[in-house]
Motif scaffolding. Structure first.
Motif, mmCIF file in Angstrom:
data_model
loop_
_atom_site.group_PDB
_atom_site.id
_atom_site.type_symbol
_atom_site.label_atom_id
_atom_site.label_comp_id
_atom_site.label_asym_id
_atom_site.label_seq_id
_atom_site.Cartn_x
_atom_site.Cartn_y
_atom_site.Cartn_z
ATOM 1 N N UNK A 18 4.619 1.636 -9.309
ATOM 2 C CA UNK A 18 5.206 2.571 -8.350
ATOM 3 C C UNK A 18 4.129 3.361 -7.611
ATOM 4 N N UNK A 19 3.059 3.738 -8.285
ATOM 5 C CA UNK A 19 1.989 4.484 -7.619
ATOM 6 C C UNK A 19 1.293 3.616 -6.574
ATOM 7 N N UNK A 20 1.038 2.374 -6.900
ATOM 8 C CA UNK A 20 0.416 1.452 -5.939
ATOM 9 C C UNK A 20 1.360 1.197 -4.765
ATOM 10 N N UNK A 21 2.633 0.981 -5.064
ATOM 11 C CA UNK A 21 3.632 0.730 -4.031
ATOM 12 C C UNK A 21 3.779 1.947 -3.114
ATOM 13 N N UNK A 22 3.828 3.138 -3.714
ATOM 14 C CA UNK A 22 3.945 4.376 -2.944
ATOM 15 C C UNK A 22 2.767 4.533 -1.991
ATOM 16 N N UNK A 23 1.564 4.324 -2.496
ATOM 17 C CA UNK A 23 0.377 4.463 -1.646
ATOM 18 C C UNK A 23 0.424 3.467 -0.490
ATOM 19 N N UNK A 24 0.811 2.233 -0.783
ATOM 20 C CA UNK A 24 0.860 1.200 0.254
ATOM 21 C C UNK A 24 1.930 1.507 1.301
ATOM 22 N N UNK A 25 3.129 1.818 0.850
ATOM 23 C CA UNK A 25 4.247 2.037 1.772
ATOM 24 C C UNK A 25 4.061 3.320 2.580
ATOM 25 N N UNK A 26 3.589 4.377 1.925
ATOM 26 C CA UNK A 26 3.426 5.666 2.614
ATOM 27 C C UNK A 26 2.141 5.724 3.431
ATOM 28 N N UNK A 27 1.285 4.740 3.298
ATOM 29 C CA UNK A 27 0.048 4.712 4.063
ATOM 30 C C UNK A 27 -0.998 5.670 3.546
ATOM 31 N N UNK A 28 -0.867 6.082 2.291
ATOM 32 C CA UNK A 28 -1.820 7.001 1.673
ATOM 33 C C UNK A 28 -3.001 6.199 1.126
ATOM 34 N N UNK A 29 -3.717 5.540 2.047
ATOM 35 C CA UNK A 29 -4.748 4.573 1.665
ATOM 36 C C UNK A 29 -6.123 4.989 2.150
ATOM 37 N N UNK A 30 -7.129 4.577 1.404
ATOM 38 C CA UNK A 30 -8.514 4.743 1.834
ATOM 39 C C UNK A 30 -8.946 3.546 2.675
ATOM 40 N N UNK A 46 4.220 -12.376 -5.776
ATOM 41 C CA UNK A 46 5.119 -11.911 -6.836
ATOM 42 C C UNK A 46 4.434 -11.077 -7.910
ATOM 43 N N UNK A 47 3.108 -11.092 -7.929
ATOM 44 C CA UNK A 47 2.349 -10.375 -8.943
ATOM 45 C C UNK A 47 1.555 -9.249 -8.287
ATOM 46 N N UNK A 48 1.609 -8.060 -8.876
ATOM 47 C CA UNK A 48 0.778 -6.938 -8.430
ATOM 48 C C UNK A 48 -0.491 -6.938 -9.270
#
Length: 139
Positions: free
Chosen positions: A74-86, A35-37
């Motif tokens: 939102x930036x963390x969520x976007x990176x995770x969902x879109x797969x824009x990860x290192x 529940x916590x980011x």
């Protein structure tokens, strides 16, 4: 309640405007719902204040701390969902250093109720992974 500034949960690493950040989840109880980011800089020499500077610069002038926290989430969520990860781990150890911020969203936002930010360490990261990255936007 499991309100500890460290954990072993699903964790990822992404870059945002030249800074490498970590994103993990924390649990409020034994159900382990995440529940916590937890978001913080991993780039050496970059302090958590940089994350909040980015949130202020990329938001409206009248943005509140909650608005800025929502932008970070939102930036963390976007990176995770879109797969824009290192990097991404289904389970990795992480630790949030003292001196950060905790912001409650006042309800569910991106599947999280709260955002914790601070200087972060994540096991498994390498110096090349967390080195500063080029950015198109000078912020």
């Amino acid at each position: 309640m499991l309100l500890s500034p460290e954990g072993r949960t699903r964790t990822c690493v992404f870059q945002l405007l030249g800074t490498v950040l970590g994103y993990a989840t924390q649990h409020l109880d034994a159900r382990r719902l995440g529940e916590v980011a937890v978001v913080g800089p991993l780039t050496p020499g970059v302090d958590v204040s940089r994350l909040w500077q980015l949130a202020a610069a990329m938001n409206k002038a009248t943005a509140t701390a909650t608005d800025q926290a929502m932008w970070i989430m939102m930036q963390a969520h976007r990176a995770f969902v879109c797969g824009d990860l290192l990097a991404r781990w289904e389970e990795a150890g992480w630790k949030l250093e003292p001196g950060g911020r905790r912001v409650a969203f006042g309800g569910l936002y991106c599947n999280r109720y709260e955002l914790w930010t601070g200087n972060l360490t994540v096991e498994g990261t390498t110096p090349d992974m967390v080195a500063p990255k080029p950015s198109v936007y000078p912020v």
